[in-house]
Scaffold this motif. Structure first.
Motif, PDB file in Angstrom:
ATOM      1  N   ARG A  81      33.553  46.391  72.165  1.00 36.87           N
ATOM      2  CA  ARG A  81      32.398  46.338  71.347  1.00 36.87           C
ATOM      3  C   ARG A  81      31.669  47.025  71.074  1.00 36.87           C
ATOM      4  N   GLY A  82      31.847  48.743  72.361  1.00 40.44           N
ATOM      5  CA  GLY A  82      31.576  49.722  72.596  1.00 40.44           C
ATOM      6  C   GLY A  82      30.017  49.469  73.494  1.00 40.44           C
ATOM      7  N   PHE A  83      30.934  48.554  74.600  1.00 41.24           N
ATOM      8  CA  PHE A  83      29.119  47.719  74.604  1.00 41.24           C
ATOM      9  C   PHE A  83      29.636  48.273  76.567  1.00 41.24           C
ATOM     10  N   ARG A  84      28.306  48.796  76.928  1.00 41.96           N
ATOM     11  CA  ARG A  84      29.370  49.657  78.841  1.00 41.96           C
ATOM     12  C   ARG A  84      28.304  48.502  80.272  1.00 41.96           C
ATOM     13  N   PRO A  85      29.913  47.407  80.202  1.00 42.82           N
ATOM     14  CA  PRO A  85      28.207  46.771  81.307  1.00 42.82           C
ATOM     15  C   PRO A  85      27.879  47.629  82.620  1.00 42.82           C
ATOM     16  N   LEU A  86      26.973  47.500  82.668  1.00 44.48           N
ATOM     17  CA  LEU A  86      25.644  47.855  83.637  1.00 44.48           C
ATOM     18  C   LEU A  86      25.207  47.226  85.234  1.00 44.48           C
ATOM     19  N   SER A  87      25.520  45.538  84.840  1.00 39.63           N
ATOM     20  CA  SER A  87      25.662  44.964  85.921  1.00 39.63           C
ATOM     21  C   SER A  87      25.895  43.611  85.280  1.00 39.63           C
ATOM     22  N   VAL A  88      26.373  42.711  86.658  1.00 40.47           N
ATOM     23  CA  VAL A  88      27.223  41.406  86.110  1.00 40.47           C
ATOM     24  C   VAL A  88      26.275  40.604  87.339  1.00 40.47           C
ATOM     25  N   ARG A 137      31.937  24.853  85.410  1.00 40.70           N
ATOM     26  CA  ARG A 137      31.139  26.162  84.890  1.00 40.70           C
ATOM     27  C   ARG A 137      30.385  27.240  85.413  1.00 40.70           C
ATOM     28  N   TRP A 138      30.396  28.630  84.702  1.00 40.79           N
ATOM     29  CA  TRP A 138      29.812  29.615  85.304  1.00 40.79           C
ATOM     30  C   TRP A 138      28.221  29.678  84.844  1.00 40.79           C
ATOM     31  N   HIS A 139      26.885  30.073  85.450  1.00 41.66           N
ATOM     32  CA  HIS A 139      26.237  30.730  84.373  1.00 41.66           C
ATOM     33  C   HIS A 139      25.924  32.294  84.854  1.00 41.66           C
ATOM     34  N   LEU A 140      26.464  33.184  84.115  1.00 39.81           N
ATOM     35  CA  LEU A 140      26.572  34.469  84.303  1.00 39.81           C
ATOM     36  C   LEU A 140      25.570  35.358  84.031  1.00 39.81           C
ATOM     37  N   ARG A 141      24.307  36.293  84.729  1.00 40.18           N
ATOM     38  CA  ARG A 141      23.583  37.631  83.555  1.00 40.18           C
ATOM     39  C   ARG A 141      24.580  38.502  83.744  1.00 40.18           C
ATOM     40  N   MET A 142      24.664  39.432  82.546  1.00 37.29           N
ATOM     41  CA  MET A 142      24.554  40.716  82.837  1.00 37.29           C
ATOM     42  C   MET A 142      23.820  41.622  81.723  1.00 37.29           C
ATOM     43  N   THR A 143      23.718  42.629  82.131  1.00 38.40           N
ATOM     44  CA  THR A 143      23.735  43.899  81.515  1.00 38.40           C
ATOM     45  C   THR A 143      24.550  44.669  80.923  1.00 38.40           C
ATOM     46  N   VAL A 144      24.265  45.136  79.513  1.00 38.77           N
ATOM     47  CA  VAL A 144      25.041  45.806  78.932  1.00 38.77           C
ATOM     48  C   VAL A 144      24.523  46.996  78.331  1.00 38.77           C
ATOM     49  N   GLU A 145      24.906  48.347  77.821  1.00 40.82           N
ATOM     50  CA  GLU A 145      24.518  48.949  76.950  1.00 40.82           C
ATOM     51  C   GLU A 145      25.459  49.616  75.843  1.00 40.82           C
ATOM     52  N   GLY A 146      24.579  49.851  75.337  1.00 39.76           N
ATOM     53  CA  GLY A 146      24.844  50.107  73.757  1.00 39.76           C
ATOM     54  C   GLY A 146      24.548  51.038  72.554  1.00 39.76           C
ATOM     55  N   ASP A 147      25.524  50.866  72.140  1.00 35.58           N
ATOM     56  CA  ASP A 147      24.259  51.641  70.362  1.00 35.58           C
ATOM     57  C   ASP A 147      24.681  50.701  69.201  1.00 35.58           C
ATOM     58  N   ARG A 148      25.752  49.589  69.326  1.00 32.98           N
ATOM     59  CA  ARG A 148      25.659  48.771  68.337  1.00 32.98           C
ATOM     60  C   ARG A 148      24.899  47.479  68.640  1.00 32.98           C
ATOM     61  N   ALA A 149      24.704  46.766  67.050  1.00 34.14           N
ATOM     62  CA  ALA A 149      23.700  45.845  67.293  1.00 34.14           C
ATOM     63  C   ALA A 149      24.107  44.259  68.294  1.00 34.14           C
ATOM     64  N   ASP A 150      23.360  44.244  68.635  1.00 36.08           N
ATOM     65  CA  ASP A 150      23.343  43.096  69.953  1.00 36.08           C
ATOM     66  C   ASP A 150      24.260  41.401  68.799  1.00 36.08           C
ATOM     67  N   SER A 151      23.577  41.499  67.834  1.00 38.97           N
ATOM     68  CA  SER A 151      25.007  40.218  67.049  1.00 38.97           C
ATOM     69  C   SER A 151      26.149  40.515  66.558  1.00 38.97           C
ATOM     70  N   ALA A 152      26.907  41.945  67.338  1.00 38.06           N
ATOM     71  CA  ALA A 152      28.262  42.161  66.920  1.00 38.06           C
ATOM     72  C   ALA A 152      28.498  41.692  68.509  1.00 38.06           C
ATOM     73  N   LEU A 177      36.019  35.598  82.954  1.00 38.75           N
ATOM     74  CA  LEU A 177      35.304  36.437  83.789  1.00 38.75           C
ATOM     75  C   LEU A 177      35.837  37.783  82.827  1.00 38.75           C
ATOM     76  N   ALA A 178      36.926  37.890  82.774  1.00 37.00           N
ATOM     77  CA  ALA A 178      37.786  39.516  83.132  1.00 37.00           C
ATOM     78  C   ALA A 178      37.997  39.317  81.236  1.00 37.00           C
ATOM     79  N   ARG A 179      38.047  38.083  80.662  1.00 35.11           N
ATOM     80  CA  ARG A 179      38.117  37.803  78.747  1.00 35.11           C
ATOM     81  C   ARG A 179      36.775  38.559  78.768  1.00 35.11           C
ATOM     82  N   VAL A 180      35.628  38.349  79.364  1.00 34.77           N
ATOM     83  CA  VAL A 180      33.922  38.726  78.531  1.00 34.77           C
ATOM     84  C   VAL A 180      34.135  40.008  78.784  1.00 34.77           C
ATOM     85  N   LEU A 181      34.058  40.814  79.958  1.00 36.13           N
ATOM     86  CA  LEU A 181      34.371  42.099  80.590  1.00 36.13           C
ATOM     87  C   LEU A 181      34.744  43.015  79.239  1.00 36.13           C
TER      88      LEU A 181
END
Length: 78
Positions: free
Chosen positions: A26-33, A43-58, A16-20
């Motif tokens: 990459r310039g994305f701010r986690p809003l919810s996890v 395995r874990w199933h994780l849902r995360m909402t992020v905010e950022g100005d860069r393309a989601d593909s990055a 989880l720390a590596r994902v965050l």
């Protein structure tokens, strides 16, 4: 722009720390996890909402490179 991520992670120490960290670097701010362990216990199933100005593909390509990340889907929040 806000994005919703759906991830499947190995249940490993620090996964989880590596994902965050990758999202923030990459310039994305986690809003919810939110997430839960899968019934198989490996395995874990994780849902995360992020905010950022860069393309989601990055973000998607960087998360997919993480060893503990088995699957990642990114979609714009509506």
């Amino acid at each position: 722009m806000r994005y919703q991520l759906e991830l499947t992670l190995r249940q490993a120490e620090g996964a989880l720390a590596r994902v965050l960290g990758a999202a923030e670097r990459r310039g994305f701010r986690p809003l919810s996890v939110d997430g839960e362990a899968q019934p198989d216990g490996d395995r874990w199933h994780l849902r995360m909402t992020v905010e950022g100005d860069r393309a989601d593909s990055a973000l998607q390509s960087q998360l997919a490179k993480l060893y503990d990340c088995l699957a990642v889907e990114v979609s714009p929040c509506t």
